[in-house]
Write a protein that holds these residues in place. Sequence first.
Motif, PDB file in Angstrom:
ATOM      1  N   PHE A  58     122.816 -69.801 -30.376  1.00 27.57           N
ATOM      2  CA  PHE A  58     121.782 -69.103 -31.134  1.00 27.57           C
ATOM      3  C   PHE A  58     122.046 -69.144 -32.644  1.00 27.57           C
ATOM      4  N   ALA A  59     123.255 -69.457 -33.041  1.00 30.72           N
ATOM      5  CA  ALA A  59     123.610 -69.454 -34.471  1.00 30.72           C
ATOM      6  C   ALA A  59     122.905 -70.550 -35.263  1.00 30.72           C
ATOM      7  N   ALA A  60     122.343 -71.537 -34.586  1.00 29.47           N
ATOM      8  CA  ALA A  60     121.739 -72.689 -35.277  1.00 29.47           C
ATOM      9  C   ALA A  60     120.617 -72.266 -36.226  1.00 29.47           C
ATOM     10  N   ALA A  61     120.410 -73.101 -37.235  1.00 23.48           N
ATOM     11  CA  ALA A  61     119.259 -72.977 -38.149  1.00 23.48           C
ATOM     12  C   ALA A  61     119.204 -71.632 -38.872  1.00 23.48           C
ATOM     13  N   GLY A  62     120.366 -71.117 -39.255  1.00 25.05           N
ATOM     14  CA  GLY A  62     120.400 -69.916 -40.093  1.00 25.05           C
ATOM     15  C   GLY A  62     120.251 -68.605 -39.350  1.00 25.05           C
ATOM     16  N   LYS A  63     120.574 -68.602 -38.046  1.00 25.77           N
ATOM     17  CA  LYS A  63     120.437 -67.362 -37.275  1.00 25.77           C
ATOM     18  C   LYS A  63     121.787 -66.720 -36.946  1.00 25.77           C
ATOM     19  N   ASP A  64     122.858 -67.192 -37.586  1.00 22.71           N
ATOM     20  CA  ASP A  64     124.204 -66.754 -37.204  1.00 22.71           C
ATOM     21  C   ASP A  64     124.467 -65.276 -37.486  1.00 22.71           C
ATOM     22  N   ASP A  65     123.728 -64.663 -38.398  1.00 20.59           N
ATOM     23  CA  ASP A  65     123.994 -63.268 -38.752  1.00 20.59           C
ATOM     24  C   ASP A  65     123.015 -62.273 -38.121  1.00 20.59           C
ATOM     25  N   ILE A  66     122.046 -62.721 -37.363  1.00 19.09           N
ATOM     26  CA  ILE A  66     121.069 -61.803 -36.749  1.00 19.09           C
ATOM     27  C   ILE A  66     121.781 -60.945 -35.717  1.00 19.09           C
ATOM     28  N   THR A  67     121.734 -59.625 -35.912  1.00 19.39           N
ATOM     29  CA  THR A  67     122.455 -58.729 -35.013  1.00 19.39           C
ATOM     30  C   THR A  67     121.620 -58.376 -33.788  1.00 19.39           C
ATOM     31  N   ILE A  68     122.300 -57.814 -32.804  1.00 19.49           N
ATOM     32  CA  ILE A  68     121.608 -57.327 -31.606  1.00 19.49           C
ATOM     33  C   ILE A  68     120.533 -56.310 -32.004  1.00 19.49           C
ATOM     34  N   ALA A  69     120.874 -55.378 -32.895  1.00 19.50           N
ATOM     35  CA  ALA A  69     119.911 -54.348 -33.309  1.00 19.50           C
ATOM     36  C   ALA A  69     118.730 -54.955 -34.047  1.00 19.50           C
ATOM     37  N   GLN A  70     118.974 -55.928 -34.911  1.00 19.43           N
ATOM     38  CA  GLN A  70     117.869 -56.573 -35.628  1.00 19.43           C
ATOM     39  C   GLN A  70     116.960 -57.311 -34.658  1.00 19.43           C
ATOM     40  N   MET A  71     117.534 -57.988 -33.693  1.00 23.77           N
ATOM     41  CA  MET A  71     116.737 -58.698 -32.694  1.00 23.77           C
ATOM     42  C   MET A  71     115.851 -57.723 -31.920  1.00 23.77           C
ATOM     43  N   LEU A  72     116.422 -56.597 -31.469  1.00 25.74           N
ATOM     44  CA  LEU A  72     115.661 -55.635 -30.675  1.00 25.74           C
ATOM     45  C   LEU A  72     114.604 -54.910 -31.495  1.00 25.74           C
ATOM     46  N   SER A  73     114.789 -54.839 -32.808  1.00 24.25           N
ATOM     47  CA  SER A  73     113.820 -54.168 -33.681  1.00 24.25           C
ATOM     48  C   SER A  73     112.914 -55.170 -34.390  1.00 24.25           C
ATOM     49  N   HIS A  74     112.815 -56.363 -33.836  1.00 26.03           N
ATOM     50  CA  HIS A  74     111.795 -57.354 -34.239  1.00 26.03           C
ATOM     51  C   HIS A  74     111.965 -57.825 -35.679  1.00 26.03           C
ATOM     52  N   GLN A  75     113.220 -57.998 -36.092  1.00 23.47           N
ATOM     53  CA  GLN A  75     113.520 -58.470 -37.447  1.00 23.47           C
ATOM     54  C   GLN A  75     114.023 -59.907 -37.485  1.00 23.47           C
ATOM     55  N   ALA A  76     114.057 -60.590 -36.323  1.00 26.15           N
ATOM     56  CA  ALA A  76     114.716 -61.896 -36.265  1.00 26.15           C
ATOM     57  C   ALA A  76     113.882 -63.038 -36.842  1.00 26.15           C
ATOM     58  N   GLY A  77     112.577 -62.810 -37.026  1.00 25.24           N
ATOM     59  CA  GLY A  77     111.733 -63.875 -37.571  1.00 25.24           C
ATOM     60  C   GLY A  77     111.371 -64.951 -36.567  1.00 25.24           C
ATOM     61  N   LEU A  78     111.350 -64.581 -35.278  1.00 25.11           N
ATOM     62  CA  LEU A  78     111.061 -65.553 -34.214  1.00 25.11           C
ATOM     63  C   LEU A  78     109.915 -65.049 -33.325  1.00 25.11           C
ATOM     64  N   PRO A  79     108.768 -64.682 -33.916  1.00 28.71           N
ATOM     65  CA  PRO A  79     107.714 -64.034 -33.129  1.00 28.71           C
ATOM     66  C   PRO A  79     106.955 -64.984 -32.208  1.00 28.71           C
ATOM     67  N   GLY A  80     107.080 -66.273 -32.441  1.00 29.83           N
ATOM     68  CA  GLY A  80     106.402 -67.277 -31.636  1.00 29.83           C
ATOM     69  C   GLY A  80     106.854 -68.645 -32.095  1.00 29.83           C
ATOM     70  N   PHE A  81     106.426 -69.674 -31.390  1.00 32.60           N
ATOM     71  CA  PHE A  81     106.860 -71.031 -31.717  1.00 32.60           C
ATOM     72  C   PHE A  81     105.829 -71.738 -32.597  1.00 32.60           C
ATOM     73  N   PRO A  82     106.273 -72.288 -33.736  1.00 34.69           N
ATOM     74  CA  PRO A  82     105.315 -72.961 -34.629  1.00 34.69           C
ATOM     75  C   PRO A  82     104.832 -74.303 -34.083  1.00 34.69           C
ATOM     76  N   ASP A  83     105.610 -74.917 -33.201  1.00 29.19           N
ATOM     77  CA  ASP A  83     105.228 -76.235 -32.682  1.00 29.19           C
ATOM     78  C   ASP A  83     104.565 -76.091 -31.321  1.00 29.19           C
ATOM     79  N   GLU A  84     103.498 -76.831 -31.142  1.00 30.09           N
ATOM     80  CA  GLU A  84     102.747 -76.758 -29.886  1.00 30.09           C
ATOM     81  C   GLU A  84     103.633 -77.131 -28.701  1.00 30.09           C
ATOM     82  N   MET A  85     103.414 -76.445 -27.593  1.00 28.12           N
ATOM     83  CA  MET A  85     104.116 -76.772 -26.350  1.00 28.12           C
ATOM     84  C   MET A  85     103.178 -76.471 -25.184  1.00 28.12           C
ATOM     85  N   PRO A  86     103.420 -77.071 -24.027  1.00 24.64           N
ATOM     86  CA  PRO A  86     102.608 -76.708 -22.860  1.00 24.64           C
ATOM     87  C   PRO A  86     102.806 -75.221 -22.556  1.00 24.64           C
TER      88      PRO A  86
END
Length: 375
Positions: free
Chosen positions: A107-135
């Motif tokens: 999960f540390a890839a692409a600048g995510k190495d410092d995102i904490t468990i609390a930040q992830m659970l409180s919707h601060q991780a910056g990953l609300p959806g995928f920018p690239d189309e997928m099935p």
Amino acid sequence: MHWTDTRIPASSGFLADGFSSVGSGFAQNFEEGLELGASFAVMIDDELVIDIRGGFSDKAKETPWDETTLACIYSSGKAVLSLLIAREVSSGRLDYDRPVAEYWPEFAAAGKDDITIAQMLSHQAGLPGFPDEMPPETWLDWEAITQKLAAMAPLWAPGRANGYHPQTVGFIAGEVLRRVTGKTVGQLVAEFDLQIFCGMGADQAARAAYMPKPPKAPDLGVLNEFTKLAFLKKWSAPARVAREDWMAAELPASNMHADARSLAAIVHPFVNGGKWDGDPYLDEAAIAAALKERIRGDDLVLPFHLSWSAGLMRNINGHFGPNENAFGHAGFGGSCVIADPEHNLTAAYVMNKMSPYLVGDPRAVRLLDAVYQSL
């Protein structure tokens, strides 16, 4: 005391003395044509004081909503995730202030190495959806989604703002839980032996209520790119899959199924000093850390000013009854669950006729207001 109401088809359950107004509010929802089938439950001090249900679980109005009926609670299941993470914090396997990548190195890839468990659970991780189309059926493939999340770059600077993650937070939290426990969210939920399921077999799926979609789309406010990725792209949520396959898959943030009694029960350790079935389950430090405000601000995805703890909304907007010191989560279509440590109270509302309210469905608010007026 045993409860039925002639204004509600197939009503059953019980209301403790002093809570008759809750039954009246429940009946009013049906009289106003707001319900097809529903259940509502309240626990106070480890005691189930309200457990009522009524209406129908099917489109033809032939199958009564009874004690065995389950319904999809959508994002109300995020409250269950919050509890499961708090349990691992209490056991020492997780720490809210440590990085997700400490438990899930990829999960540390692409600048995510410092995102904490609390930040992830409180919707601060910056990953609300995928920018690239997928099935859109990819959502049913746990490995594919977690690999995409591990590789993805945040869409905003993590820890700087809250932006609701409707689907992805369940995979991140679920993968962290899998890494430290060796079990999936569905397996962890099953250990409670309640009527809550994340990934259902045929027996449970047969008890799942038909859920008519809302009459109109929810109001997402002024649409930005984050909101579009989270909700409105063709690949923002599972699609092109059979209902049975969707119910069998584990989508922890969006497809848990439950009844109201079980949903109110599973979060009760947040309000009763950390006990489950009389035994210690959460320690006081883990409860305090779970419920501590992690961020407050205008959400980048939802049209609300929100205050987040580690996985629960703090009730600053009155969406979960009149006590602004309560916590809760709502699900698409109207379900909700609340935890109020000041009153040692948890409550849950589970229904099948979906409304367009993102949070604070008036049907649930009516019931919660009646509960508090009866205390």
